[in-house]
Design an enzyme around this catalytic site. Sequence first.
Site, short mmCIF file in Angstrom:
data_model
loop_
_atom_site.label_atom_id
_atom_site.label_comp_id
_atom_site.label_asym_id
_atom_site.label_seq_id
_atom_site.Cartn_x
_atom_site.Cartn_y
_atom_site.Cartn_z
N ALA A 113 17.51 63.02 19.25
CA ALA A 113 16.64 62.74 18.86
C ALA A 113 15.18 62.91 18.73
O ALA A 113 14.91 63.58 17.63
CB ALA A 113 17.63 62.32 17.12
N GLN A 119 20.74 63.93 24.35
CA GLN A 119 21.79 63.93 23.58
C GLN A 119 21.30 65.56 22.02
O GLN A 119 22.47 65.09 20.97
CB GLN A 119 21.76 63.04 22.73
N ILE A 166 20.86 68.94 20.19
CA ILE A 166 21.22 69.94 20.53
C ILE A 166 20.66 71.52 20.04
O ILE A 166 21.17 72.10 19.26
CB ILE A 166 22.25 69.64 19.61
N HIS A 193 25.80 67.30 23.82
CA HIS A 193 26.49 66.94 22.99
C HIS A 193 26.32 68.50 22.14
O HIS A 193 26.52 69.03 21.26
CB HIS A 193 25.72 66.65 22.03
N CYS A 246 40.01 79.86 19.82
CA CYS A 246 40.14 81.01 21.00
C CYS A 246 38.92 80.80 21.69
O CYS A 246 38.78 81.25 22.69
CB CYS A 246 40.56 82.68 20.70
N CYS A 264 36.73 83.97 13.53
CA CYS A 264 35.95 84.60 14.36
C CYS A 264 35.87 85.91 14.02
O CYS A 264 37.40 85.92 13.97
CB CYS A 264 36.28 83.65 15.29
P1 NAD Z 1 19.85 58.80 18.60
O1 NAD Z 1 20.92 57.82 18.47
O2 NAD Z 1 19.15 59.85 19.00
O3 NAD Z 1 18.23 58.31 17.32
C1 NAD Z 1 17.27 58.86 18.00
C2 NAD Z 1 16.16 57.49 17.89
O4 NAD Z 1 15.35 57.95 17.60
C3 NAD Z 1 16.40 56.51 17.06
O5 NAD Z 1 16.24 54.79 17.27
C4 NAD Z 1 14.38 56.70 15.86
O6 NAD Z 1 14.43 55.41 14.96
C5 NAD Z 1 13.69 56.97 16.93
N1 NAD Z 1 12.36 58.16 16.83
C6 NAD Z 1 12.86 59.06 15.72
N2 NAD Z 1 11.69 59.76 16.20
C7 NAD Z 1 10.92 58.77 17.17
C8 NAD Z 1 9.27 58.81 16.71
N3 NAD Z 1 8.42 60.22 16.41
N4 NAD Z 1 8.89 57.87 18.42
C9 NAD Z 1 10.05 57.13 18.51
N5 NAD Z 1 10.87 57.24 17.93
C10 NAD Z 1 11.50 57.39 17.60
O7 NAD Z 1 20.15 59.97 17.52
P2 NAD Z 1 20.55 60.43 15.41
O8 NAD Z 1 19.80 61.05 14.99
O9 NAD Z 1 21.30 59.44 15.67
O10 NAD Z 1 21.51 62.27 16.23
C11 NAD Z 1 23.23 61.46 16.91
C12 NAD Z 1 23.29 62.75 17.38
O11 NAD Z 1 23.35 63.85 16.30
C13 NAD Z 1 22.62 63.68 18.64
O12 NAD Z 1 23.12 62.77 19.76
C14 NAD Z 1 22.61 64.71 18.20
O13 NAD Z 1 24.06 65.12 19.07
C15 NAD Z 1 22.80 64.77 16.86
N6 NAD Z 1 21.40 65.49 16.71
C16 NAD Z 1 20.75 65.88 17.66
C17 NAD Z 1 19.41 66.44 16.77
C18 NAD Z 1 18.23 67.17 17.81
O14 NAD Z 1 18.90 68.22 18.75
N7 NAD Z 1 17.10 67.26 17.49
C19 NAD Z 1 18.09 65.86 15.63
C20 NAD Z 1 19.54 65.03 15.14
C21 NAD Z 1 20.79 65.16 15.50
#
Ligand code: NAD
Length: 248
Positions: free
Chosen positions: A27, A104, A106, A122, A133, A154
């Site tokens: 993310a 990861q 989405i 994901h 379905c 749906c």
């Molecule tokens: P994650 O486990 O990928 O954690 C994000 C990491 O990025 C954190 O450790 C944070 O400290 C770091 N980070 C954030 N901004 C940063 C920057 N500018 N520079 C350096 N490091 C930075 O993700 P999550 O937030 O725990 O989300 C869990 C799940 O939720 C993801 O695997 C995904 O499926 C979904 N998600 C997706 C999105 C997206 O698609 N953009 C956003 C949020 C969550």
Amino acid sequence: MPTAVTGLEAARSLIASSRRILAFTGAGVSTGSGIPDFRSPGGVWSRFQPVLYPDFLASHAARQRYWEMRRSMWPDFARAEPNRMHRMLAELEARGRLLGVVTQNIDGLHERAGSRRVVALHGTNRRVRCVACAEGGEMAPVMESLEADQVPRCSACGGWLKAATISFGQMLDPDVLRDAFDCAARCDLLIALGSSLVVYPAAALPEAAVAAGAQVVIVNREATPLDSLAAAVVHGELEEIVPALLGD
Ligand code: NAD
């Protein structure tokens, strides 16, 4: 196991000498596009409890909570544009240096930036899927007509719609997972960007790359449980570090 060398120069020289790089993104790569991550302070998990997939299937209150969270997140997703990091990874692939991106995320921003080989572990928040379905559709029109406390259904079978993403308690698609581990086995360097590397099985990918003989570079704002596995670790803001690593 390689010895961890902290620092930008070590990471830069590993990237310069690698020819089959795999980017593994979380993310953090998209926070610069205006989509907050979930775990950081102020992120989605500080405002909403995650809805587990079995609860979504079993309880209408859980489905309502799920869609309330989706509705509150949607404006950020809808207006997000790829940022410089998405574009730099697409350019590296076009230059023949990057095998692809396993993400990861989405949000679909790697594809929008021009990356051709993207394995989205994901799933995608830009589409919905019926839990009964498996009929799919676009998320945008669902969001446009969704009212408070409503759970979309749906149009084919009347089943409950969910984002076409993997929720906690839901199996990852085995074909997608196989694709991701194939990439990890073929790369000579895996660069993990903006992932907390705590969610399994996604976080097992750097371990699989190392087991197959590749090196790992980790770039993240905070330490990760896999830092000791990496040949180089750079802690800080991706927006500053990635251009320094991937730029000419
Ligand atoms: P994650 O486990 O990928 O954690 C994000 C990491 O990025 C954190 O450790 C944070 O400290 C770091 N980070 C954030 N901004 C940063 C920057 N500018 N520079 C350096 N490091 C930075 O993700 P999550 O937030 O725990 O989300 C869990 C799940 O939720 C993801 O695997 C995904 O499926 C979904 N998600 C997706 C999105 C997206 O698609 N953009 C956003 C949020 C969550």
